[in-house]
Design a protein around this motif. Structure first.
Motif, short mmCIF file in Angstrom:
data_model
loop_
_atom_site.label_atom_id
_atom_site.label_comp_id
_atom_site.label_asym_id
_atom_site.label_seq_id
_atom_site.Cartn_x
_atom_site.Cartn_y
_atom_site.Cartn_z
N ALA A 1 0.82 -1.21 0.00
CA ALA A 1 0.00 0.00 0.00
C ALA A 1 0.85 1.27 0.00
O ALA A 1 0.43 2.30 -0.54
N VAL A 2 2.06 1.20 0.58
CA VAL A 2 2.89 2.41 0.68
C VAL A 2 3.96 2.47 -0.40
O VAL A 2 4.54 3.54 -0.63
N ALA A 3 4.25 1.36 -1.06
CA ALA A 3 5.27 1.35 -2.10
C ALA A 3 4.68 1.84 -3.42
O ALA A 3 3.48 1.75 -3.67
N ASP A 4 5.55 2.35 -4.29
CA ASP A 4 5.11 2.78 -5.62
C ASP A 4 4.82 1.58 -6.51
O ASP A 4 3.95 1.65 -7.39
N ALA A 5 5.54 0.49 -6.31
CA ALA A 5 5.35 -0.71 -7.13
C ALA A 5 5.88 -1.91 -6.36
O ALA A 5 6.80 -1.79 -5.55
N MET A 6 5.29 -3.06 -6.65
CA MET A 6 5.72 -4.31 -6.02
C MET A 6 6.19 -5.28 -7.09
O MET A 6 5.60 -5.39 -8.17
N VAL A 7 7.27 -5.99 -6.78
CA VAL A 7 7.80 -7.05 -7.65
C VAL A 7 7.62 -8.37 -6.91
O VAL A 7 8.03 -8.50 -5.75
N VAL A 8 7.01 -9.34 -7.56
CA VAL A 8 6.75 -10.64 -6.94
C VAL A 8 7.80 -11.63 -7.45
O VAL A 8 7.94 -11.82 -8.66
N VAL A 9 8.52 -12.24 -6.53
CA VAL A 9 9.58 -13.19 -6.86
C VAL A 9 9.05 -14.61 -6.70
O VAL A 9 8.42 -14.94 -5.69
N VAL A 10 9.33 -15.45 -7.69
CA VAL A 10 8.82 -16.82 -7.71
C VAL A 10 9.95 -17.78 -8.04
O VAL A 10 10.74 -17.51 -8.97
N ARG A 11 10.05 -18.88 -7.30
CA ARG A 11 11.02 -19.95 -7.63
C ARG A 11 10.34 -20.94 -8.57
O ARG A 11 9.30 -21.50 -8.25
N THR A 12 10.89 -21.11 -9.76
CA THR A 12 10.29 -22.00 -10.74
C THR A 12 10.29 -23.44 -10.23
O THR A 12 11.26 -23.89 -9.60
N GLY A 13 9.20 -24.14 -10.53
CA GLY A 13 9.08 -25.52 -10.11
C GLY A 13 8.72 -25.70 -8.66
O GLY A 13 8.62 -26.83 -8.19
#
Length: 495
Positions: free
Chosen positions: A394-406
């Protein structure tokens, strides 16, 4: 699923099928060799003939009659009566039931010959068993074919080939090996289908990530662990530096496109889906890479539960984000200068981290920090562990979602993105693939080489990341100069 999908699954996981067949075959071989008895087989042959017949026609009819009798005599040879008599003739050396189970009788096709085979634990016993069964079969046939009025028998069986002494034993291991390999084939196919089913529900490449989130994949990185104490030194060189710089440009470009005033995001949060996503490490590597381009960057350890990127390190101290938010810092400067990067550790673990992060003080602190730093990178807790990541969203300008494949499921990724977008903005995802490990000297030497920017993409499909990056001028590595002229949004301060 369509049939061709099953074929692709079997081809993809062929190694599971081959491994199962090998294991099953070896298991069957071992069982046949060491856990089953080895029997010797001795065989005797009977000749069946019909009595009478003086003309050619009668002889032919008698021959057909004898051929028909052979099948009946095969049933007699394996009957309980013959087994009982043979057991008595052997003076009880073997029970009738065991002898009957070891006896087989097969007619030779298109002949009047009956082959009786009996197995035994030794060559001598096999020979004696076969001789007893053959002799009792001849006697029972003679009794059955003799008329009750005392006439001559209509047909008879003659023992013309005495059972011999077998020199070699049977090979049960061959049968059990075949059975084991067949069972392994079935198990292998089932395992392959299960793996394929799991893969359909797991994020394995850019295509599945985009389908799950409807957001672009910003970068594909390796799960390298760089000690946070080494940031800003030669030991912090990252062989994924090119991909991280590309991630920086994409965040600026895509984030500016979404902002009505075309301003690039400056407060960027990184959160992960799944316990092994390593979002904190990715955030730290991203912050160090952006700082190396000449920007002033603050890396914030936003995990106040004690499991963040600064926990247990030399940077961990009595002061940090928790003391800043609780206004208990006093005269101590909680910010740590590490080379060209400024780090705000998590600080002491508060009694209720959620309440502290949710306080209005966080917004005030971030507004003040915006005046001091070009970028603020927040290493947020993983999604689902606490609600703190939602607050940071809510307070950040943008969020990056990190995902481990598999590892992460498509549903978990989709649900996490949906939850973040209820209060904030997701700019895209970062895929992490491979085995985690520390940076080695060779990695430092190779850090100038371009990093791979796709993971397990479908053959012939264009990378989602490449399609996005084709709109950006790659002439600038540090986000200034020609990159801004190419349409990358700027906030007026060269960022």
């Amino acid at each position: 699923m369509p049939f061709n999908e099953y074929v692709r699954i079997v081809v993809r996981y062929w190694w599971a099928i081959v491994a199962s067949v090998l294991v099953g075959g070896l298991a069957g071989f071992g069982y046949g060799m060491y856990f089953t008895s080895v029997d010797y087989v001795s065989s005797a042959r009977l000749f069946v003939t019909a009595e009478g017949g003086t003309s050619v026609g009668e002889s032919y009819q008698n021959n057909l009659f004898a051929e028909g009798r052979v099948n009946s005599y095969a049933q007699i040879a394996t009957s309980e009566q013959v087994a009982t008599r043979a057991s008595e003739a052997l003076e009880g050396a073997i029970s009738p039931a065991d002898l009957r189970s070891k006896t087989t009788a097969l007619p030779v096709e298109d002949t009047v010959i009956l082959t009786i085979s009996v197995s035994g634990p030794s060559p001598q016993r096999a020979q004696s068993y076969a001789a007893a069964v053959a002799q009792q079969t001849v006697e029972v046939v003679q009794e059955l074919e003799t008329s009750r009025r005392g006439g001559t028998s209509a047909a008879s069986a003659v023992l013309y080939d005495e059972p011999g002494l077998p020199s070699t034993a049977g090979r049960p291991w061959m049968l059990w090996t075949a059975i084991g390999a067949g069972a392994g084939l079935v198990v292998g196919v089932v395992i392959a289908l299960l793996l394929g089913w799991r893969r359909r529900g797991t994020v394995v490449d850019e295509v599945t990530a985009v389908d799950s989130t409807h957001h672009p994949v910003l970068a594909a990185l390796s799960p390298r662990t760089i000690p946070i104490e080494t940031f800003g030194t030669d030991d912090s060189a990252d062989r994924d530096a090119d991909a991280l710089r590309g991630l920086h440009n994409l965040i600026r470009f895509l984030g500016g496109q979404r902002d009505e005033q075309a301003r690039a995001p400056r407060v960027i949060g990184f959160t992960g889906v799944g316990s092994d996503a390593g979002a904190g490490e990715i955030a730290a590597r991203f912050a160090a890479t952006v700082a190396a381009t000449g920007n002033t960057v603050l890396l914030v350890d936003g995990d106040l539960s004690g499991g963040g990127i600064t926990a247990g390190t030399e940077l961990s101290a009595d002061h940090g984000l928790s003391t800043v938010l609780s206004s208990s810092t006093g005269s101590v400067d909680p910010y740590v200068e590490q080379g060209g990067l400024t780090i705000l550790p998590a600080g002491p673990v508060p009694p209720e981290s959620g309440a502290l992060v949710s306080s209005p003080v966080l917004v005030t602190v971030l507004d003040e920090l915006r005046e001091r730093f070009d970028y603020i990178v927040i290493a947020c807790p993983r999604m689902g562990s606490t609600s703190d990541s939602i607050v940071y969203s809510a307070v950040a300008d943008a969020m990056v979602v990190v995902v481990r494949t598999g590892s992460a499921t498509r549903k978990a990724l989709s649900d996490s993105v949906t939850a973040i977008e209820l209060v904030g903005s997701v700019i895209g995802t970062v895929l992490v693939s491979g085995k985690a490990g520390p940076v080695k000297a060779q990695d430092v030497a190779d850090s100038a080489e371009p990093a791979a920017e796709s993971v397990d993409a479908e053959t012939g499909s264009e990378s989602v990341t490449e399609r996005i990056r084709s709109t950006i001028d790659h002439a600038s590595r540090n986000g200034s100069g020609s990159a801004a002229a190419a349409g990358v949004p700027s906030d007026g301060r060269g960022r």
